[in-house]
Design a protein around this motif. Structure first.
Motif, short mmCIF file in Angstrom:
data_model
loop_
_atom_site.label_atom_id
_atom_site.label_comp_id
_atom_site.label_asym_id
_atom_site.label_seq_id
_atom_site.Cartn_x
_atom_site.Cartn_y
_atom_site.Cartn_z
N UNK A 164 -126.07 -58.56 -44.57
CA UNK A 164 -125.15 -59.16 -45.55
C UNK A 164 -125.96 -59.70 -46.72
N UNK A 165 -125.35 -59.62 -47.91
CA UNK A 165 -126.06 -59.96 -49.15
C UNK A 165 -125.32 -61.04 -49.92
N UNK A 166 -126.09 -62.02 -50.40
CA UNK A 166 -125.58 -63.05 -51.30
C UNK A 166 -126.40 -63.01 -52.59
N UNK A 167 -125.74 -63.01 -53.73
CA UNK A 167 -126.40 -63.10 -55.02
C UNK A 167 -126.02 -64.43 -55.65
N UNK A 168 -127.05 -65.23 -55.95
CA UNK A 168 -126.83 -66.57 -56.51
C UNK A 168 -125.85 -67.38 -55.66
N UNK A 226 -121.48 -64.32 -51.66
CA UNK A 226 -121.56 -63.15 -50.81
C UNK A 226 -120.96 -61.94 -51.52
N UNK A 227 -121.68 -60.79 -51.38
CA UNK A 227 -121.28 -59.56 -52.03
C UNK A 227 -120.56 -58.63 -51.05
N UNK A 228 -119.65 -57.86 -51.58
CA UNK A 228 -118.95 -56.87 -50.77
C UNK A 228 -119.80 -55.61 -50.69
N UNK A 229 -120.15 -55.17 -49.48
CA UNK A 229 -121.01 -54.00 -49.30
C UNK A 229 -120.43 -53.10 -48.22
N UNK A 230 -120.75 -51.82 -48.31
CA UNK A 230 -120.30 -50.88 -47.28
C UNK A 230 -121.35 -50.79 -46.17
N UNK A 231 -121.04 -50.03 -45.14
CA UNK A 231 -121.91 -49.96 -43.96
C UNK A 231 -123.29 -49.40 -44.29
N UNK A 232 -123.34 -48.38 -45.16
CA UNK A 232 -124.63 -47.78 -45.50
C UNK A 232 -125.49 -48.75 -46.28
N UNK A 270 -125.34 -52.02 -46.13
CA UNK A 270 -125.77 -53.07 -45.20
C UNK A 270 -126.92 -52.59 -44.33
N UNK A 271 -126.90 -51.31 -43.96
CA UNK A 271 -128.00 -50.76 -43.15
C UNK A 271 -129.30 -50.77 -43.95
N UNK A 272 -129.22 -50.41 -45.23
CA UNK A 272 -130.40 -50.44 -46.09
C UNK A 272 -130.90 -51.87 -46.30
N UNK A 273 -129.99 -52.78 -46.51
CA UNK A 273 -130.36 -54.19 -46.71
C UNK A 273 -130.97 -54.78 -45.43
N UNK A 274 -130.42 -54.40 -44.30
CA UNK A 274 -130.96 -54.87 -43.03
C UNK A 274 -132.40 -54.38 -42.85
N UNK A 275 -132.63 -53.12 -43.17
CA UNK A 275 -133.97 -52.55 -43.08
C UNK A 275 -134.91 -53.21 -44.10
N UNK A 305 -133.57 -47.53 -53.68
CA UNK A 305 -132.33 -46.98 -53.12
C UNK A 305 -131.22 -48.04 -53.12
N UNK A 306 -131.59 -49.27 -52.75
CA UNK A 306 -130.60 -50.35 -52.74
C UNK A 306 -130.09 -50.62 -54.15
N UNK A 307 -130.98 -50.61 -55.11
CA UNK A 307 -130.58 -50.89 -56.49
C UNK A 307 -129.67 -49.81 -57.04
N UNK A 308 -129.85 -48.58 -56.58
CA UNK A 308 -128.97 -47.50 -57.01
C UNK A 308 -127.55 -47.70 -56.46
N UNK A 309 -127.47 -48.18 -55.23
CA UNK A 309 -126.17 -48.41 -54.61
C UNK A 309 -125.55 -49.74 -55.06
N UNK A 310 -126.43 -50.73 -55.31
CA UNK A 310 -125.98 -52.07 -55.72
C UNK A 310 -126.71 -52.45 -57.01
N UNK A 311 -126.23 -52.00 -58.17
CA UNK A 311 -126.92 -52.22 -59.43
C UNK A 311 -127.25 -53.69 -59.73
#
Length: 260
Positions: A54-58, A61-67, A69-74, A238-244
């Motif tokens: 799960x991701x929080x910016x400032x 919490x941000x809305x993210x899909x399963x893929x 979240x998997x990248x962020x977890x890694x 890769x994360x930045x491409x999915x979550x600009x």
């Protein structure tokens, strides 16, 4: 004699020289806890990633899909591991340098580190700068990228002056030992001088072998970390491409790999 002086100079000035080095800018501070990895600026969170991805910016919490979240977890797991490995490598390098300095001082000057206040103070300053960058509070680990310049300052003019003073004192002590070898001891003058030279060469060679063996282990760990940094940099892209929105908080800026 040359081997001894060369070993002392290299060990004191640069105890660990890796075949491959990674250069990147860590401009902000990392906080690693058992459940989260946080990137901060002036103690304010820029992003937070938990172990579930799960991701929080400032703080939001941000809305993210399963893929994603998997990248962020890694990603958070990799950043966590990299930070811990970096801290351990820095501490091992400082310990190696301290051991080498103690041995060189004792052999070349006949005095321990405690009897060299200038060098002792410089090493204490380096340790203090390191402690300000690497902060442990219980299970929480902080790596203050914003304070990295303090470590550069610790290796500034004061460090150079301490090394120069040590070299001068060492050479004076060596000349004194040569004088003693000339007028005392067993055998002819040539035999006494040869025995003295052999003793100094043996110490230099042994110190160099010991330091190289230990430094080689640190080099291997450093090279493995270089590969990890490159992988994390690619994962970050890769994360930045999915979550600009994450592009504004680039952790691994200007990653460069170079052979020494």
């Amino acid at each position: 004699m040359k081997a001894l002086v060369l070993t002392a100079t290299v060990v004191l000035a640069n105890p660990v020289v890796a075949e491959q080095s990674c250069q990147f800018q860590l401009e902000h501070d990392l906080v690693i806890s058992p459940t989260q990895v946080i990137l901060q600026q002036q103690q304010q969170p820029l992003w937070t990633i938990d172990q579930q991805g799960r991701l929080w910016l400032a703080g939001k919490e941000q809305s993210t899909d399963a893929e994603s979240r998997a990248l962020l977890q890694q990603y958070q797991a990799g950043v966590r591991e990299q930070a811990i490995n970096t801290v351990e490598l820095v501490q091992a390098g400082l310990q190696l340098a301290g051991t080498a300095v103690e041995q060189v001082l004792t052999e070349l000057t006949g005095k321990s580190l405690a009897q060299h206040p200038q060098m002792r103070d410089v090493l204490a300053k380096i340790q203090q700068s390191t402690d300000e960058i690497i902060v442990r509070r219980g299970e929480q680990l902080g790596v203050r990228g914003s304070a990295l310049s303090k470590l550069d300052q610790a290796f500034g003019p004061e460090f150079d002056a301490a090394i120069e003073s040590l070299v001068e004192e060492s050479m004076g002590n060596i000349m004194l030992q040569i004088g003693k070898a000339m007028v005392s001891g067993q055998g002819t003058f040539e035999q006494r001088m040869e025995a003295f030279g052999q003793r100094m060469e043996k110490f230099g060679e042994q110190l160099e072998q010991n330091m190289q063996a230990k430094a080689s282990v640190l080099e291997q760990r450093g090279e493995a970390m270089c590969q990890q940094v490159q992988q994390l940099d690619q994962l970050e892209s890769q994360i930045q491409q999915r979550l600009p929105a994450m592009a504004a908080y680039d952790l691994f800026n200007n990653v460069k790999t170079a052979k020494n």
